[in-house]
Scaffold this active site. Sequence first.
Site, PDB file in Angstrom:
ATOM      1  N   ASP A  18       0.863  -1.186   0.000  1.00 11.92           N
ATOM      2  CA  ASP A  18       0.000   0.000   0.000  1.00 11.92           C
ATOM      3  C   ASP A  18       0.899   1.236   0.000  1.00 11.92           C
ATOM      4  O   ASP A  18       1.641   1.482   0.953  1.00 11.92           O
ATOM      5  CB  ASP A  18      -0.894  -0.010   1.245  1.00 11.92           C
ATOM      6  CG  ASP A  18      -1.889   1.154   1.279  1.00 11.92           C
ATOM      7  OD1 ASP A  18      -1.721   2.102   0.503  1.00 11.92           O
ATOM      8  OD2 ASP A  18      -2.815   1.104   2.106  1.00 11.92           O
ATOM      9  N   ASP A 113      -2.834   2.605  -5.999  1.00 13.99           N
ATOM     10  CA  ASP A 113      -1.817   2.641  -4.951  1.00 13.99           C
ATOM     11  C   ASP A 113      -1.720   1.347  -4.145  1.00 13.99           C
ATOM     12  O   ASP A 113      -1.109   1.323  -3.074  1.00 13.99           O
ATOM     13  CB  ASP A 113      -2.071   3.814  -3.997  1.00 13.99           C
ATOM     14  CG  ASP A 113      -3.415   3.740  -3.287  1.00 13.99           C
ATOM     15  OD1 ASP A 113      -4.229   2.877  -3.664  1.00 13.99           O
ATOM     16  OD2 ASP A 113      -3.652   4.542  -2.362  1.00 13.99           O
ATOM     17  N   GLU A 114      -2.292   0.267  -4.669  1.00 18.36           N
ATOM     18  CA  GLU A 114      -2.229  -1.018  -3.966  1.00 18.36           C
ATOM     19  C   GLU A 114      -1.979  -2.149  -4.958  1.00 18.36           C
ATOM     20  O   GLU A 114      -2.538  -2.161  -6.056  1.00 18.36           O
ATOM     21  CB  GLU A 114      -3.548  -1.307  -3.231  1.00 18.36           C
ATOM     22  CG  GLU A 114      -3.854  -0.375  -2.084  1.00 18.36           C
ATOM     23  CD  GLU A 114      -5.172  -0.738  -1.415  1.00 18.36           C
ATOM     24  OE1 GLU A 114      -5.287  -0.550  -0.201  1.00 18.36           O
ATOM     25  OE2 GLU A 114      -6.090  -1.207  -2.122  1.00 18.36           O
TER      26      GLU A 114
END
Length: 408
Positions: A18, A113-114
Amino acid sequence: MSTQPENKDKPLRWLFLDLNSYFASIEQELRPELRGKPVAVVPVMTNSTCCIAASYEAKAFGVKTGTMVGEAKKLCPEIRLIEAQHQLYVEYHHAIVQAVESCLPVAVVMSIDEMACRLMGSEQNLDKAARLAKNIKQAIRDKVGKTLRCSIGLAPNRFLAKVASDMQKPDGLVVIRSSDLPQILYSLKLDDFPGIGPRMHKRLLLHGIQTVEQLCALPKAHLRKVWEGIVGERFWHWLRGDDLVEPPTQKGTVGHSHILPPELRTIENAYAVAQKLAQKAAMRLRKMNYYAGGLQLWLRFVNERSWSAKTTMVECQDTLTILEALHVLWQQKPAGKPLGVGATLFDLVPAHLHNLSLFEDPKRAKLMQAMDAINIKFGTDKVYFGGIHHVKHAAPTRIAFTSIPDLF
């Protein structure tokens, strides 16, 4: 029969990454003068929108994703507002994926973003997995940006790895072993778990479930009843470290929306922006190889009033048919000064399930193929329908956190 999770060790099968305050961190990476300062990224420079990202310095003042700009200024008078550069964030996303894959293959990209990596063989050893996590952090700093940080979770399944990545921010590394379950989860709140949003949280409370310890103690059948379906059973297994095969998902809608800057808040300009949004959605639809059976249009006005309407269409994926449906809906709009506009295609059908129609025009399909090929090769908006010419720079690329736009 015990309802507690088994303590038999299961291997660490997943690494979940993350990126911390992603959009704001990219801006701070590019602009050293922003480092250590409260920063919020916004879609447009107006008080009527919200922050789509906040640096950790801004979060210390209570500013977070979703905070209205006006409220953010009150909470943190010194906050620096930066207009989002979505295309840049996409470029950085792909660079980060490459950096991660220099250490470990990326199995699933969850959002901008992951991402998650499946651990295999000796990689499932705790020491080896932890070294891989540290190597990934270093690779991102060395190959993408020296100030970029990420939190990483290691666990027997992807669900718990995601939970672990949220337990220590920024720049965390948390391991959840099956032998640690369920006690390691007891300090969390119910809505710390993925999939437990406000509505599900309220339902859990109505069933008398107020703590994670209570949730973990319930039998599988009880969780199925609470969730009113198979997801409850999956939750039971996830909490016990079981690595379930994820069922395939099918897209239900594809669309775009845009808050109009002050200079475009007229009916004529709003219509042109709506056409651009519909064209973007149509191109995405073709790339996904789906057809749409309906179009929904919505308008938000400056007096906070909103309006929406929808219509069905012959299953299509060509822009012209979609624009014709948009024109019909636009005639139904009420009067008022527009603030925002959106267009969403629904009733999506994968191409292999599409029923051919006598009303389909093969010439339109060929035109769309040619336009897409040019735009993919030379850049978005190189070829477009003339109605959007004067607003072609409006509604630029935006990132939904669960999807990553392609780079053309």
